[in-house]
Scaffold this motif. Sequence first.
Motif, PDB file in Angstrom:
ATOM      1  N   TYR A  59       4.366   3.291 -14.753  1.00  0.00           N
ATOM      2  CA  TYR A  59       3.740   3.411 -16.083  1.00  0.00           C
ATOM      3  C   TYR A  59       4.076   4.708 -16.811  1.00  0.00           C
ATOM      4  CZ  TYR A  59       1.138  -0.904 -15.594  1.00  0.00           C
ATOM      5  OH  TYR A  59       0.808  -2.222 -15.480  1.00  0.00           O
ATOM      6  N   GLU A  60       4.318   5.789 -16.084  1.00  0.00           N
ATOM      7  CA  GLU A  60       4.621   7.058 -16.754  1.00  0.00           C
ATOM      8  C   GLU A  60       6.140   7.249 -16.864  1.00  0.00           C
ATOM      9  OE1 GLU A  60       2.184   8.722 -18.098  1.00  0.00           O
ATOM     10  OE2 GLU A  60       0.627   7.482 -17.166  1.00  0.00           O
ATOM     11  N   HIS A  61       6.783   7.328 -15.696  1.00  0.00           N
ATOM     12  CA  HIS A  61       8.214   7.653 -15.721  1.00  0.00           C
ATOM     13  C   HIS A  61       9.045   6.517 -16.319  1.00  0.00           C
ATOM     14  CE1 HIS A  61       7.498  11.351 -13.592  1.00  0.00           C
ATOM     15  NE2 HIS A  61       6.698  10.685 -12.777  1.00  0.00           N
ATOM     16  N   ALA A  62       8.786   5.298 -15.886  1.00  0.00           N
ATOM     17  CA  ALA A  62       9.590   4.164 -16.366  1.00  0.00           C
ATOM     18  C   ALA A  62       9.006   3.550 -17.641  1.00  0.00           C
ATOM     19  CB  ALA A  62       9.725   3.116 -15.267  1.00  0.00           C
ATOM     20  N   GLY A  63       7.987   4.177 -18.196  1.00  0.00           N
ATOM     21  CA  GLY A  63       7.521   3.802 -19.533  1.00  0.00           C
ATOM     22  C   GLY A  63       6.564   2.628 -19.615  1.00  0.00           C
ATOM     23  N   GLY A  64       6.186   2.056 -18.485  1.00  0.00           N
ATOM     24  CA  GLY A  64       5.242   0.936 -18.532  1.00  0.00           C
ATOM     25  C   GLY A  64       5.938  -0.407 -18.624  1.00  0.00           C
ATOM     26  N   ILE A  65       5.116  -1.438 -18.739  1.00  0.00           N
ATOM     27  CA  ILE A  65       5.630  -2.798 -18.642  1.00  0.00           C
ATOM     28  C   ILE A  65       6.235  -3.265 -19.951  1.00  0.00           C
ATOM     29  CG2 ILE A  65       5.068  -5.171 -17.943  1.00  0.00           C
ATOM     30  CD1 ILE A  65       4.632  -2.996 -15.777  1.00  0.00           C
ATOM     31  N   LEU A  66       7.371  -3.887 -19.835  1.00  0.00           N
ATOM     32  CA  LEU A  66       8.084  -4.424 -20.994  1.00  0.00           C
ATOM     33  C   LEU A  66       7.176  -5.367 -21.776  1.00  0.00           C
ATOM     34  CD1 LEU A  66      11.054  -4.048 -21.897  1.00  0.00           C
ATOM     35  CD2 LEU A  66      11.533  -6.230 -20.807  1.00  0.00           C
ATOM     36  N   GLY A  67       7.131  -5.172 -23.080  1.00  0.00           N
ATOM     37  CA  GLY A  67       6.311  -6.024 -23.924  1.00  0.00           C
ATOM     38  C   GLY A  67       4.824  -5.726 -23.812  1.00  0.00           C
ATOM     39  N   ASP A  68       4.478  -4.633 -23.107  1.00  0.00           N
ATOM     40  CA  ASP A  68       3.075  -4.279 -22.846  1.00  0.00           C
ATOM     41  C   ASP A  68       2.286  -5.460 -22.282  1.00  0.00           C
ATOM     42  OD1 ASP A  68       3.120  -1.542 -23.641  1.00  0.00           O
ATOM     43  OD2 ASP A  68       3.274  -2.213 -25.728  1.00  0.00           O
ATOM     44  N   ARG A  69       2.975  -6.243 -21.499  1.00  0.00           N
ATOM     45  CA  ARG A  69       2.318  -7.409 -20.888  1.00  0.00           C
ATOM     46  C   ARG A  69       1.649  -6.993 -19.579  1.00  0.00           C
ATOM     47  NH1 ARG A  69       4.129 -12.297 -23.314  1.00  0.00           N
ATOM     48  NH2 ARG A  69       2.842 -13.283 -21.730  1.00  0.00           N
ATOM     49  N   PRO A  70       0.812  -7.831 -19.021  1.00  0.00           N
ATOM     50  CA  PRO A  70       0.207  -7.507 -17.725  1.00  0.00           C
ATOM     51  C   PRO A  70       1.269  -7.490 -16.614  1.00  0.00           C
ATOM     52  CG  PRO A  70      -0.996  -9.287 -18.823  1.00  0.00           C
ATOM     53  CD  PRO A  70       0.262  -9.071 -19.592  1.00  0.00           C
ATOM     54  N   LEU A  71       1.073  -6.579 -15.679  1.00  0.00           N
ATOM     55  CA  LEU A  71       1.934  -6.517 -14.503  1.00  0.00           C
ATOM     56  C   LEU A  71       1.532  -7.632 -13.545  1.00  0.00           C
ATOM     57  CD1 LEU A  71       4.017  -4.918 -12.721  1.00  0.00           C
ATOM     58  CD2 LEU A  71       2.046  -3.668 -11.816  1.00  0.00           C
ATOM     59  N   LYS A  72       2.528  -8.231 -12.890  1.00  0.00           N
ATOM     60  CA  LYS A  72       2.207  -9.281 -11.931  1.00  0.00           C
ATOM     61  C   LYS A  72       2.550  -8.884 -10.490  1.00  0.00           C
ATOM     62  CE  LYS A  72       2.644 -14.235 -11.265  1.00  0.00           C
ATOM     63  NZ  LYS A  72       3.166 -15.461 -11.916  1.00  0.00           N
ATOM     64  N   ALA A  73       3.743  -8.352 -10.295  1.00  0.00           N
ATOM     65  CA  ALA A  73       4.173  -8.060  -8.934  1.00  0.00           C
ATOM     66  C   ALA A  73       5.195  -6.933  -8.923  1.00  0.00           C
ATOM     67  CB  ALA A  73       4.796  -9.308  -8.309  1.00  0.00           C
ATOM     68  N   VAL A  74       5.259  -6.228  -7.779  1.00  0.00           N
ATOM     69  CA  VAL A  74       6.217  -5.133  -7.612  1.00  0.00           C
ATOM     70  C   VAL A  74       6.814  -5.199  -6.212  1.00  0.00           C
ATOM     71  CG1 VAL A  74       6.570  -2.632  -7.575  1.00  0.00           C
ATOM     72  CG2 VAL A  74       4.876  -3.612  -9.135  1.00  0.00           C
ATOM     73  N   ILE A  75       8.151  -5.178  -6.159  1.00  0.00           N
ATOM     74  CA  ILE A  75       8.818  -5.004  -4.863  1.00  0.00           C
ATOM     75  C   ILE A  75       9.174  -3.523  -4.792  1.00  0.00           C
ATOM     76  CG2 ILE A  75      10.778  -5.660  -3.447  1.00  0.00           C
ATOM     77  CD1 ILE A  75      10.928  -8.294  -5.011  1.00  0.00           C
ATOM     78  N   PRO A  76       8.571  -2.763  -3.862  1.00  0.00           N
ATOM     79  CA  PRO A  76       8.685  -1.307  -3.963  1.00  0.00           C
ATOM     80  C   PRO A  76       9.932  -0.667  -3.357  1.00  0.00           C
ATOM     81  CG  PRO A  76       7.163  -1.881  -2.214  1.00  0.00           C
ATOM     82  CD  PRO A  76       7.617  -3.178  -2.829  1.00  0.00           C
ATOM     83  N   GLY A  77      10.672  -1.386  -2.501  1.00  0.00           N
ATOM     84  CA  GLY A  77      11.750  -0.675  -1.793  1.00  0.00           C
ATOM     85  C   GLY A  77      12.997  -1.489  -1.558  1.00  0.00           C
ATOM     86  N   GLY A  78      13.462  -2.208  -2.569  1.00  0.00           N
ATOM     87  CA  GLY A  78      14.594  -3.114  -2.359  1.00  0.00           C
ATOM     88  C   GLY A  78      14.067  -4.473  -1.949  1.00  0.00           C
ATOM     89  N   SER A  79      14.863  -5.522  -2.167  1.00  0.00           N
ATOM     90  CA  SER A  79      14.368  -6.893  -2.043  1.00  0.00           C
ATOM     91  C   SER A  79      13.879  -7.267  -0.645  1.00  0.00           C
ATOM     92  CB  SER A  79      15.466  -7.873  -2.462  1.00  0.00           C
ATOM     93  OG  SER A  79      16.545  -7.825  -1.544  1.00  0.00           O
ATOM     94  N   SER A  80      14.234  -6.468   0.358  1.00  0.00           N
ATOM     95  CA  SER A  80      13.887  -6.844   1.741  1.00  0.00           C
ATOM     96  C   SER A  80      12.483  -6.428   2.176  1.00  0.00           C
ATOM     97  CB  SER A  80      14.900  -6.245   2.718  1.00  0.00           C
ATOM     98  OG  SER A  80      16.199  -6.656   2.377  1.00  0.00           O
ATOM     99  N   VAL A  81      11.779  -5.697   1.332  1.00  0.00           N
ATOM    100  CA  VAL A  81      10.436  -5.270   1.747  1.00  0.00           C
ATOM    101  C   VAL A  81       9.387  -6.169   1.098  1.00  0.00           C
ATOM    102  CG1 VAL A  81      11.289  -2.887   1.918  1.00  0.00           C
ATOM    103  CG2 VAL A  81       9.924  -3.566  -0.063  1.00  0.00           C
ATOM    104  N   PRO A  82       8.235  -6.293   1.757  1.00  0.00           N
ATOM    105  CA  PRO A  82       7.187  -7.171   1.220  1.00  0.00           C
ATOM    106  C   PRO A  82       6.742  -6.795  -0.196  1.00  0.00           C
ATOM    107  CG  PRO A  82       6.755  -6.660   3.511  1.00  0.00           C
ATOM    108  CD  PRO A  82       7.905  -5.792   3.099  1.00  0.00           C
ATOM    109  N   VAL A  83       6.506  -7.827  -0.997  1.00  0.00           N
ATOM    110  CA  VAL A  83       6.127  -7.668  -2.401  1.00  0.00           C
ATOM    111  C   VAL A  83       4.638  -7.316  -2.509  1.00  0.00           C
ATOM    112  CG1 VAL A  83       5.659 -10.154  -2.656  1.00  0.00           C
ATOM    113  CG2 VAL A  83       6.244  -8.804  -4.684  1.00  0.00           C
TER     114      VAL A  83
END
Lengths: 431, 163
Positions: A268-292
């Motif tokens: 939200y701070e460094h990357a500027g927040g969610i595109l379109g100011d829409r609600p966030l749904k999910a985040v994969i934190p460390g590359g596609s192989s780690v749990p969402v």
Amino acid sequence: MAEVLKLLTRNVGKANSTNVDSYMASGGYEPLMTALHKMSPEQVLGEVKASNLKGRGGAGFPAGLKWSFLPKGKDRVKYLVCNADESEPGTFKDRLLIENDPHAILEGMILAGFATQAAGAFFYIRGEMPQGFRIFQRAVDQAYERGFLGKNILGSGFSFDVYVSRGAGAYICGEETALMNSLEGKRGEPRLKPPFPAGFGVYGQPSNINNVETYANVPLIIKNGGAWYAAIGAPSAPGPRLYGVSGHVKRPGVYELPSGVNLRELIYEHAGGILGDRPLKAVIPGGSSVPVLRADQIDVTMDPDGLKKVGTMVGSAGVIVMNDTVCMVKAMVNLMQFYAHESCGQCTPCREGTHWLKLILQRIEEGGGKPGDVDLILDVSNNIMGRTICPLGDAAAMPAIAFATQFRDEFEAHIREGRCPMAHTHMTVAV
Amino acid sequence: MSYANVSEMLANSEFLAKVEDLAKSYPEPRTALLPALHLCQAELRHVPVEFQAFIAERLGMAPAHVRGVVTFYEMYSEKQLGRYLLQVCKTLPCMLAGSEILLEHLQAKLALKPGQTSGDGRFTLITVECIACCDGGPALMVNETLHRHVTPADADRILGELE
């Protein structure tokens, strides 16, 4: 808010940053001179151990400890490898370093070579980075011209060569032993361990492999000391860290921040927040192989301890952000297509499991889901976990389990309604 | 392409010198296999069996081993590709940024499905897995040039600027 660092990225954006003169003008290769003239190999290793530098490729193994697994002395020819086969979906930080500051990586490799008394090193860059390949090869050529590589480097008696090689389009070659087979002119199929690379690596010689970003940290450690480094960010995995943020954020990119930055702050701070100011749904934190993660789980620190609390890992620190327009079944279909395509096929659970996960998920997304499919996904995944030669199987099963568990309701809705409940067919920016 | 066919390439002293340079660039010649295959792929836009046999002989490998390598790696093709290889990244971060729209646009514009080459040998359209350009999605590589944030209009312009 955590301060943006300019340590690993100190030369990014400077004019001629890939040139040796430019690198040296800002103190480059001074750590190498210090090490070669004023320190013993053991002292260099000692500083890296004291820094508590953890590998940046995904597994997070302590780099100094890994180096110390190599046999001592010069009785056997030893090799280092720099893993520049950056291919983990959501990960694009090494590209930044390779294309902007190749000498920092190279200096780290030479320092590691001195610490371990290795004969040489391979730089294995993925085939789809032709520009990075040329940039790094030129950096190596310049380092030879200036006497930072080759015989008797800077009159120290230490000799070291670097060989640049390209991959040819295979995610699996990011796995250390597959990469070594690839360097030997073979198919990139992982080797059964043991023997481990420290005893039997490239050409059967003792070898050590580290990620691009890991090596790029080494000159900083030698310049400023291990204790200085260990005090940056999260104590359990300290140092500056390159976080790649992609997907539905306003400012996707690589952010250099102390390890252990808060995930919400990063998005939200460094990357500027969610595109379109829409609600966030999910985040994969460390590359596609780690749990969402679900949107309500992002108040965590981006370090092993913080992410363990929510059942995931820091991995490659490649953060993929998804807003509420994303169908989680479709997102998982995409990832399972990736793993099914990239499985080398050696181990049955991975070769068959990833393929069947892909087919089952496609069927659900297309409206043909059956009651019990979510449990079937979990069953197939659990039968991949821990049953393969290399971690690719786990890398597919972990996100599969997490998607199906964290967003089970959405999967069940697909099955119940016999269609994708999302209104749109394309997954896109949807601002 | 600088050579009419593989026979002409293998008879060219400049090309053979490049292969020799590669074979001597590494501690053991076998490491030169992938770079040599890249060289052939770049020159001929495919790796024909004649080259596989040649490089197998030069590096002391079985031709079957070389063929196993050629077919394992995505970037080598036994079938000749078009002069321009259009590579659309389709993995999740690029998909979130609109790669499906880009791919559909290219498919319609060129009347090609992924994996197909145009009748005039100009274009081959393929999808690729993550190319480490996730902050620049949707990403499109045209031969060795990477394009970031490619909209359909950008794609038209990029293709229009090709020979």
